[in-house]
Scaffold this motif. Structure first.
Motif, PDB file in Angstrom:
ATOM      1  N   ALA A  20       0.817  -1.205   0.000  1.00 41.92           N
ATOM      2  CA  ALA A  20       0.000   0.000   0.000  1.00 41.92           C
ATOM      3  C   ALA A  20       0.856   1.263   0.000  1.00 41.92           C
ATOM      4  CB  ALA A  20      -0.928   0.000   1.207  1.00 41.92           C
ATOM      5  N   LYS A  21       2.145   1.130   0.282  1.00 38.51           N
ATOM      6  CA  LYS A  21       3.032   2.294   0.278  1.00 38.51           C
ATOM      7  C   LYS A  21       3.155   2.822  -1.144  1.00 38.51           C
ATOM      8  CE  LYS A  21       5.010   2.195   4.507  1.00 38.51           C
ATOM      9  NZ  LYS A  21       5.195   3.218   5.430  1.00 38.51           N
ATOM     10  N   SER A  22       3.113   4.115  -1.256  1.00 36.78           N
ATOM     11  CA  SER A  22       3.236   4.738  -2.569  1.00 36.78           C
ATOM     12  C   SER A  22       4.678   5.102  -2.867  1.00 36.78           C
ATOM     13  CB  SER A  22       2.388   6.007  -2.623  1.00 36.78           C
ATOM     14  OG  SER A  22       1.029   5.688  -2.635  1.00 36.78           O
ATOM     15  N   TRP A  23       4.971   5.145  -4.133  1.00 41.23           N
ATOM     16  CA  TRP A  23       6.260   5.578  -4.645  1.00 41.23           C
ATOM     17  C   TRP A  23       6.013   6.777  -5.541  1.00 41.23           C
ATOM     18  CZ3 TRP A  23      10.849   3.122  -3.270  1.00 41.23           C
ATOM     19  CH2 TRP A  23      10.677   1.998  -2.458  1.00 41.23           C
ATOM     20  N   GLN A  24       7.058   7.526  -5.807  1.00 35.96           N
ATOM     21  CA  GLN A  24       6.872   8.713  -6.631  1.00 35.96           C
ATOM     22  C   GLN A  24       7.998   8.852  -7.641  1.00 35.96           C
ATOM     23  OE1 GLN A  24       6.552  11.440  -3.396  1.00 35.96           O
ATOM     24  NE2 GLN A  24       8.751  11.846  -3.315  1.00 35.96           N
ATOM     25  N   THR A  70       2.701   9.504  -8.761  1.00 32.95           N
ATOM     26  CA  THR A  70       2.726   8.723  -7.528  1.00 32.95           C
ATOM     27  C   THR A  70       1.933   7.449  -7.761  1.00 32.95           C
ATOM     28  OG1 THR A  70       2.811  10.744  -6.214  1.00 32.95           O
ATOM     29  CG2 THR A  70       2.153   8.752  -5.065  1.00 32.95           C
ATOM     30  N   GLY A  71       2.470   6.325  -7.266  1.00 32.98           N
ATOM     31  CA  GLY A  71       1.763   5.063  -7.429  1.00 32.98           C
ATOM     32  C   GLY A  71       2.645   3.880  -7.081  1.00 32.98           C
ATOM     33  N   ALA A  72       2.359   2.759  -7.733  1.00 35.69           N
ATOM     34  CA  ALA A  72       3.105   1.521  -7.494  1.00 35.69           C
ATOM     35  C   ALA A  72       4.542   1.672  -7.985  1.00 35.69           C
ATOM     36  CB  ALA A  72       2.436   0.358  -8.219  1.00 35.69           C
ATOM     37  N   ARG A  73       5.446   1.037  -7.274  1.00 39.93           N
ATOM     38  CA  ARG A  73       6.872   1.174  -7.599  1.00 39.93           C
ATOM     39  C   ARG A  73       7.180   0.797  -9.043  1.00 39.93           C
ATOM     40  NH1 ARG A  73      12.036  -0.812  -4.081  1.00 39.93           N
ATOM     41  NH2 ARG A  73      13.595  -0.003  -5.512  1.00 39.93           N
ATOM     42  N   GLU A  74       6.615  -0.306  -9.513  1.00 38.48           N
ATOM     43  CA  GLU A  74       6.899  -0.766 -10.870  1.00 38.48           C
ATOM     44  C   GLU A  74       6.514   0.288 -11.903  1.00 38.48           C
ATOM     45  OE1 GLU A  74       5.217  -2.525  -8.588  1.00 38.48           O
ATOM     46  OE2 GLU A  74       6.720  -4.032  -8.097  1.00 38.48           O
ATOM     47  N   GLN A  75       5.365   0.911 -11.714  1.00 39.49           N
ATOM     48  CA  GLN A  75       4.917   1.943 -12.646  1.00 39.49           C
ATOM     49  C   GLN A  75       5.822   3.172 -12.583  1.00 39.49           C
ATOM     50  OE1 GLN A  75       2.372   1.632 -14.983  1.00 39.49           O
ATOM     51  NE2 GLN A  75       3.333   3.483 -15.753  1.00 39.49           N
ATOM     52  N   MET A  76       6.247   3.528 -11.364  1.00 37.41           N
ATOM     53  CA  MET A  76       7.133   4.688 -11.219  1.00 37.41           C
ATOM     54  C   MET A  76       8.482   4.416 -11.887  1.00 37.41           C
ATOM     55  SD  MET A  76       5.121   6.795  -9.842  1.00 37.41           S
ATOM     56  CE  MET A  76       3.781   5.881 -10.622  1.00 37.41           C
ATOM     57  N   GLU A  77       8.956   3.166 -11.802  1.00 38.59           N
ATOM     58  CA  GLU A  77      10.207   2.810 -12.468  1.00 38.59           C
ATOM     59  C   GLU A  77      10.080   2.922 -13.981  1.00 38.59           C
ATOM     60  OE1 GLU A  77      11.050  -1.043 -10.827  1.00 38.59           O
ATOM     61  OE2 GLU A  77      11.959  -0.183  -9.028  1.00 38.59           O
ATOM     62  N   LEU A  78       8.907   2.562 -14.513  1.00 39.29           N
ATOM     63  CA  LEU A  78       8.671   2.722 -15.953  1.00 39.29           C
ATOM     64  C   LEU A  78       8.673   4.194 -16.343  1.00 39.29           C
ATOM     65  CD1 LEU A  78       5.902   0.028 -16.570  1.00 39.29           C
ATOM     66  CD2 LEU A  78       8.317  -0.057 -17.249  1.00 39.29           C
ATOM     67  N   HIS A  79       8.066   5.030 -15.493  1.00 38.76           N
ATOM     68  CA  HIS A  79       8.072   6.474 -15.768  1.00 38.76           C
ATOM     69  C   HIS A  79       9.500   7.017 -15.787  1.00 38.76           C
ATOM     70  CE1 HIS A  79       3.804   6.580 -15.682  1.00 38.76           C
ATOM     71  NE2 HIS A  79       3.631   6.779 -14.396  1.00 38.76           N
ATOM     72  N   VAL A  80      10.310   6.582 -14.828  1.00 41.15           N
ATOM     73  CA  VAL A  80      11.697   7.058 -14.764  1.00 41.15           C
ATOM     74  C   VAL A  80      12.451   6.633 -16.022  1.00 41.15           C
ATOM     75  CG1 VAL A  80      13.906   6.753 -13.569  1.00 41.15           C
ATOM     76  CG2 VAL A  80      11.838   7.259 -12.266  1.00 41.15           C
ATOM     77  N   GLN A  81      12.267   5.401 -16.444  1.00 44.98           N
ATOM     78  CA  GLN A  81      12.921   4.946 -17.671  1.00 44.98           C
ATOM     79  C   GLN A  81      12.482   5.786 -18.857  1.00 44.98           C
ATOM     80  OE1 GLN A  81      12.081   0.767 -18.036  1.00 44.98           O
ATOM     81  NE2 GLN A  81      13.641   0.185 -16.556  1.00 44.98           N
ATOM     82  N   THR A  91      14.085  10.188 -10.842  1.00 42.38           N
ATOM     83  CA  THR A  91      14.352   9.136  -9.863  1.00 42.38           C
ATOM     84  C   THR A  91      13.032   8.612  -9.311  1.00 42.38           C
ATOM     85  OG1 THR A  91      14.545  10.738  -8.065  1.00 42.38           O
ATOM     86  CG2 THR A  91      16.595  10.049  -9.127  1.00 42.38           C
ATOM     87  N   VAL A  92      13.119   7.410  -8.701  1.00 43.68           N
ATOM     88  CA  VAL A  92      12.005   6.825  -7.974  1.00 43.68           C
ATOM     89  C   VAL A  92      12.338   6.908  -6.489  1.00 43.68           C
ATOM     90  CG1 VAL A  92      10.715   4.709  -7.458  1.00 43.68           C
ATOM     91  CG2 VAL A  92      11.399   5.216  -9.799  1.00 43.68           C
ATOM     92  N   ASP A  93      11.397   7.377  -5.697  1.00 44.89           N
ATOM     93  CA  ASP A  93      11.579   7.447  -4.247  1.00 44.89           C
ATOM     94  C   ASP A  93      10.298   7.015  -3.578  1.00 44.89           C
ATOM     95  OD1 ASP A  93      14.223   8.915  -4.213  1.00 44.89           O
ATOM     96  OD2 ASP A  93      13.000  10.347  -5.313  1.00 44.89           O
ATOM     97  N   GLN A  94      10.432   6.489  -2.376  1.00 44.28           N
ATOM     98  CA  GLN A  94       9.244   6.139  -1.619  1.00 44.28           C
ATOM     99  C   GLN A  94       8.580   7.427  -1.147  1.00 44.28           C
ATOM    100  OE1 GLN A  94       9.865   3.340   1.548  1.00 44.28           O
ATOM    101  NE2 GLN A  94       7.825   2.515   1.246  1.00 44.28           N
ATOM    102  N   ALA A  95       7.279   7.503  -1.333  1.00 42.53           N
ATOM    103  CA  ALA A  95       6.542   8.689  -0.942  1.00 42.53           C
ATOM    104  C   ALA A  95       6.551   8.829   0.580  1.00 42.53           C
ATOM    105  CB  ALA A  95       5.107   8.628  -1.461  1.00 42.53           C
TER     106      ALA A  95
END
Length: 97
Positions: A20-24, A70-81, A91-95
């Motif tokens: 449930a933790k969000s990433w950004q 902001t959302g799931a880590r996998e999606q944020m990693e795709l955005h960063v790429q 970068t991806v960071d935990q919200a």
């Protein structure tokens, strides 16, 4: 011949991940890209309105960074790429909780 002694490692240690933790995704200011280009990337990739893209671009320019998703880590990693593919620093960071 010498002997290497390794420390005892607790292999039964549990790591809990809270899904449930969000990433950004954070986009950082850089000395290369024009502000108009950053705004266009935000519109084209994220689908932001012109106004929202300009607001985020100005945050990148004036504050040095902007959280663009902001959302799931996998999606944020795709955005960063994707941002790296456009030549932006991201970068991806935990919200913050």
């Amino acid at each position: 011949m010498s002997t290497l002694t390794l420390p005892d490692i607790d292999l039964d240690h549990e790591v809990t991940v809270d899904p449930a933790k969000s990433w950004q995704t954070t986009v950082w200011d850089d000395p290369v890209n024009l502000m108009s280009y950053v705004s266009r990337v935000f519109r084209d990739y994220f689908g932001f309105t012109h106004e929202k893209a300009e607001e985020l671009m100005l945050a990148v320019h004036n504050e040095g960074r902007a959280i663009v998703a902001t959302g799931a880590r996998e999606q944020m990693e795709l955005h960063v790429q994707a941002m790296h593919g456009y030549g932006l620093w991201a970068t991806v960071d935990q919200a913050a909780t």
